[in-house]
Scaffold this motif. Sequence first.
Motif, PDB file in Angstrom:
ATOM      1  N   THR A  15      -3.439  11.788  -0.015  1.00  0.00           N
ATOM      2  CA  THR A  15      -3.097  12.889   0.842  1.00  0.00           C
ATOM      3  C   THR A  15      -2.502  11.901   2.083  1.00  0.00           C
ATOM      4  O   THR A  15      -0.847  11.550   2.575  1.00  0.00           O
ATOM      5  CB  THR A  15      -4.607  13.922   1.126  1.00  0.00           C
ATOM      6  N   THR A  16      -3.709  10.877   2.452  1.00  0.00           N
ATOM      7  CA  THR A  16      -2.991   9.892   4.053  1.00  0.00           C
ATOM      8  C   THR A  16      -1.621   9.495   3.812  1.00  0.00           C
ATOM      9  O   THR A  16      -0.663   9.129   3.747  1.00  0.00           O
ATOM     10  CB  THR A  16      -4.222   8.762   4.368  1.00  0.00           C
ATOM     11  N   LEU A  17      -1.925   8.081   2.550  1.00  0.00           N
ATOM     12  CA  LEU A  17      -0.807   7.035   2.562  1.00  0.00           C
ATOM     13  C   LEU A  17       0.430   7.791   1.559  1.00  0.00           C
ATOM     14  O   LEU A  17       1.126   7.370   2.755  1.00  0.00           O
ATOM     15  CB  LEU A  17      -1.157   6.193   1.888  1.00  0.00           C
ATOM     16  N   GLN A  18       0.714   8.394   0.791  1.00  0.00           N
ATOM     17  CA  GLN A  18       1.305   9.819   0.279  1.00  0.00           C
ATOM     18  C   GLN A  18       2.356   9.982   1.436  1.00  0.00           C
ATOM     19  O   GLN A  18       3.684   9.791   1.879  1.00  0.00           O
ATOM     20  CB  GLN A  18       1.551  10.496  -0.089  1.00  0.00           C
ATOM     21  N   TYR A  19       1.948  10.802   2.186  1.00  0.00           N
ATOM     22  CA  TYR A  19       2.920  11.461   3.306  1.00  0.00           C
ATOM     23  C   TYR A  19       2.808  11.142   4.181  1.00  0.00           C
ATOM     24  O   TYR A  19       3.798  11.436   5.512  1.00  0.00           O
ATOM     25  CB  TYR A  19       1.774  12.805   3.701  1.00  0.00           C
ATOM     26  N   VAL A  20       2.215   9.882   4.897  1.00  0.00           N
ATOM     27  CA  VAL A  20       2.790   8.888   5.527  1.00  0.00           C
ATOM     28  C   VAL A  20       3.896   8.437   4.813  1.00  0.00           C
ATOM     29  O   VAL A  20       5.043   8.347   5.966  1.00  0.00           O
ATOM     30  CB  VAL A  20       2.123   8.181   5.870  1.00  0.00           C
ATOM     31  N   PHE A  21       4.130   7.815   3.862  1.00  0.00           N
ATOM     32  CA  PHE A  21       5.813   7.310   3.225  1.00  0.00           C
ATOM     33  C   PHE A  21       6.349   8.537   3.456  1.00  0.00           C
ATOM     34  O   PHE A  21       7.563   8.639   3.600  1.00  0.00           O
ATOM     35  CB  PHE A  21       5.688   6.601   2.413  1.00  0.00           C
ATOM     36  N   PHE A  22       5.869   9.720   2.847  1.00  0.00           N
ATOM     37  CA  PHE A  22       7.292  10.834   2.590  1.00  0.00           C
ATOM     38  C   PHE A  22       7.421  11.594   4.183  1.00  0.00           C
ATOM     39  O   PHE A  22       8.623  12.081   4.215  1.00  0.00           O
ATOM     40  CB  PHE A  22       6.042  12.281   2.088  1.00  0.00           C
ATOM     41  N   TYR A  23       6.884  11.455   5.108  1.00  0.00           N
ATOM     42  CA  TYR A  23       6.630  12.250   6.004  1.00  0.00           C
ATOM     43  C   TYR A  23       8.034  11.423   6.777  1.00  0.00           C
ATOM     44  O   TYR A  23       9.047  11.922   7.779  1.00  0.00           O
ATOM     45  CB  TYR A  23       5.771  12.976   7.388  1.00  0.00           C
ATOM     46  N   VAL A  24       7.874  10.471   7.064  1.00  0.00           N
ATOM     47  CA  VAL A  24       8.821   9.162   7.401  1.00  0.00           C
ATOM     48  C   VAL A  24      10.413   9.519   7.116  1.00  0.00           C
ATOM     49  O   VAL A  24      11.414   9.212   7.470  1.00  0.00           O
ATOM     50  CB  VAL A  24       8.248   7.775   7.387  1.00  0.00           C
ATOM     51  N   GLY A  25       9.800   9.224   5.539  1.00  0.00           N
ATOM     52  CA  GLY A  25      11.278   9.258   4.788  1.00  0.00           C
ATOM     53  C   GLY A  25      11.860  10.266   4.856  1.00  0.00           C
ATOM     54  O   GLY A  25      12.843  10.202   4.933  1.00  0.00           O
ATOM     55  N   LEU A  26      11.566  12.207   5.160  1.00  0.00           N
ATOM     56  CA  LEU A  26      11.753  12.808   5.128  1.00  0.00           C
ATOM     57  C   LEU A  26      12.069  12.807   6.816  1.00  0.00           C
ATOM     58  O   LEU A  26      13.751  13.023   7.057  1.00  0.00           O
ATOM     59  CB  LEU A  26      10.923  13.856   5.301  1.00  0.00           C
ATOM     60  N   ALA A  27      11.815  12.529   7.216  1.00  0.00           N
ATOM     61  CA  ALA A  27      12.874  12.240   8.304  1.00  0.00           C
ATOM     62  C   ALA A  27      14.714  11.115   8.887  1.00  0.00           C
ATOM     63  O   ALA A  27      14.758  11.418   9.857  1.00  0.00           O
ATOM     64  CB  ALA A  27      11.807  10.973   9.561  1.00  0.00           C
ATOM     65  N   TYR A  28      14.415  10.333   7.845  1.00  0.00           N
ATOM     66  CA  TYR A  28      15.591   9.502   7.508  1.00  0.00           C
ATOM     67  C   TYR A  28      16.562  10.353   6.138  1.00  0.00           C
ATOM     68  O   TYR A  28      17.646   9.372   6.172  1.00  0.00           O
ATOM     69  CB  TYR A  28      15.266   8.449   7.231  1.00  0.00           C
ATOM     70  N   THR A  29      16.333  10.940   6.653  1.00  0.00           N
ATOM     71  CA  THR A  29      17.084  12.099   4.785  1.00  0.00           C
ATOM     72  C   THR A  29      17.009  13.398   4.799  1.00  0.00           C
ATOM     73  O   THR A  29      15.917  14.078   5.612  1.00  0.00           O
ATOM     74  CB  THR A  29      16.823  10.705   3.641  1.00  0.00           C
ATOM     75  N   SER A  30      18.064  14.253   3.919  1.00  0.00           N
ATOM     76  CA  SER A  30      17.769  14.767   4.010  1.00  0.00           C
ATOM     77  C   SER A  30      16.608  16.197   2.684  1.00  0.00           C
ATOM     78  O   SER A  30      16.019  15.483   2.301  1.00  0.00           O
ATOM     79  CB  SER A  30      19.531  16.223   3.538  1.00  0.00           C
ATOM     80  N   GLY A  31      16.629  17.090   3.768  1.00  0.00           N
ATOM     81  CA  GLY A  31      15.603  17.883   2.842  1.00  0.00           C
ATOM     82  C   GLY A  31      16.006  18.318   1.363  1.00  0.00           C
ATOM     83  O   GLY A  31      15.219  18.230   0.403  1.00  0.00           O
ATOM     84  N   VAL A  32      17.154  18.282   1.008  1.00  0.00           N
ATOM     85  CA  VAL A  32      17.822  18.551  -0.295  1.00  0.00           C
ATOM     86  C   VAL A  32      17.490  17.911  -1.234  1.00  0.00           C
ATOM     87  O   VAL A  32      16.761  17.711  -2.553  1.00  0.00           O
ATOM     88  CB  VAL A  32      18.884  19.089  -0.001  1.00  0.00           C
ATOM     89  N   LYS A  33      18.100  16.717  -0.516  1.00  0.00           N
ATOM     90  CA  LYS A  33      18.228  15.144  -1.108  1.00  0.00           C
ATOM     91  C   LYS A  33      16.466  14.701  -1.790  1.00  0.00           C
ATOM     92  O   LYS A  33      16.334  14.770  -2.138  1.00  0.00           O
ATOM     93  CB  LYS A  33      18.487  14.086   0.156  1.00  0.00           C
TER      94      LYS A  33
END
Length: 314
Positions: free
Chosen positions: A97-115
């Motif tokens: 939960t924690t580590l995965q979503y730190v990476f995921f939410y940061v990544g989502l901020a720099y690319t599109s939702g579809v991608k």
Amino acid sequence: MHPANPAHPFLTNRRVVFFLALLCCVLWGSSYPAIKGGYALFGIAPADVPSKLVFAGWRFLVAGLLLLVYAVASGQAVRGFTRREWTQISLLGLTQTTLQYVFFYVGLAYTSGVKSSIMNATGTFFSVLLAHFIFHNDRLSFNKVVGCIAGFAGVMVVNLGSGLGGIPSFEFTLLGEGFVVIAALVLAAASIYGKRISQGIDPIVMTGLQLSIGGAALLVGGYASGGHLSGFTPASTALLVYMAVLSSLAISIWSLLLKYNRVSMITAFNFMVPVFGVALSSLFLHESLLDWRYAAATVLVCGGIWLVTKEPAA
């Protein structure tokens, strides 16, 4: 199918497994437009990562508490674990939960939702590879190798763009697509670890506890780094509750499926998450589906699922 636990025929029935796995994928696919909608409703700026972690923290903390309330109402014990079991559950929460979503939410901020929804499917590739080295009854086969290659090729295709002179180029950044792939790797490893410890702990209780621990850690990190969450309205509150419910429902079902089935059989369905994510993002975020990359990726991903889950001839 060769179930890991034949004492539970319902959760190892092929049709039931396929239906429940696809239901999880639909729920997870809906999280992409839901997250984007949540950013708008709560007024979270694109670069405000701390507030995104607070948003995620409340989502998973509420999801975990909902599962624990259900477990108590069902007569399950939510305490009395040994120190070793608490350590295992805490480690699962801090990674899955924690580590995965730190990476995921940061990544989502720099690319599109579809991608992002398509890139996240690399988790299946990692899961099948890791399962080969960890579980003696989940070895790689020709179908699995070809299926994973096809699915991963679909993920690669969606990153193609137009370079100089119209020549195809590869669009990939570490903070964007890279962090989404890292999140997928963390999830793959954590899911296999969760399968191991779920053999001695009820999956619903385990999921509720790890979500609560992981969500609380996200809240601490988000608030400590200056994040906040405001703008609560009936619409934004309803969206947050929906995201909590989809998390608790999907993750608990997924944990049960992983407990009683081969890892590669279940995680192959991760390839469907981007399919539903792209479709639902197009529906709710008005993102275009008329792109050859998305069509090609969908075909490759679905073909990969069919190959990985195809039973060998008797």
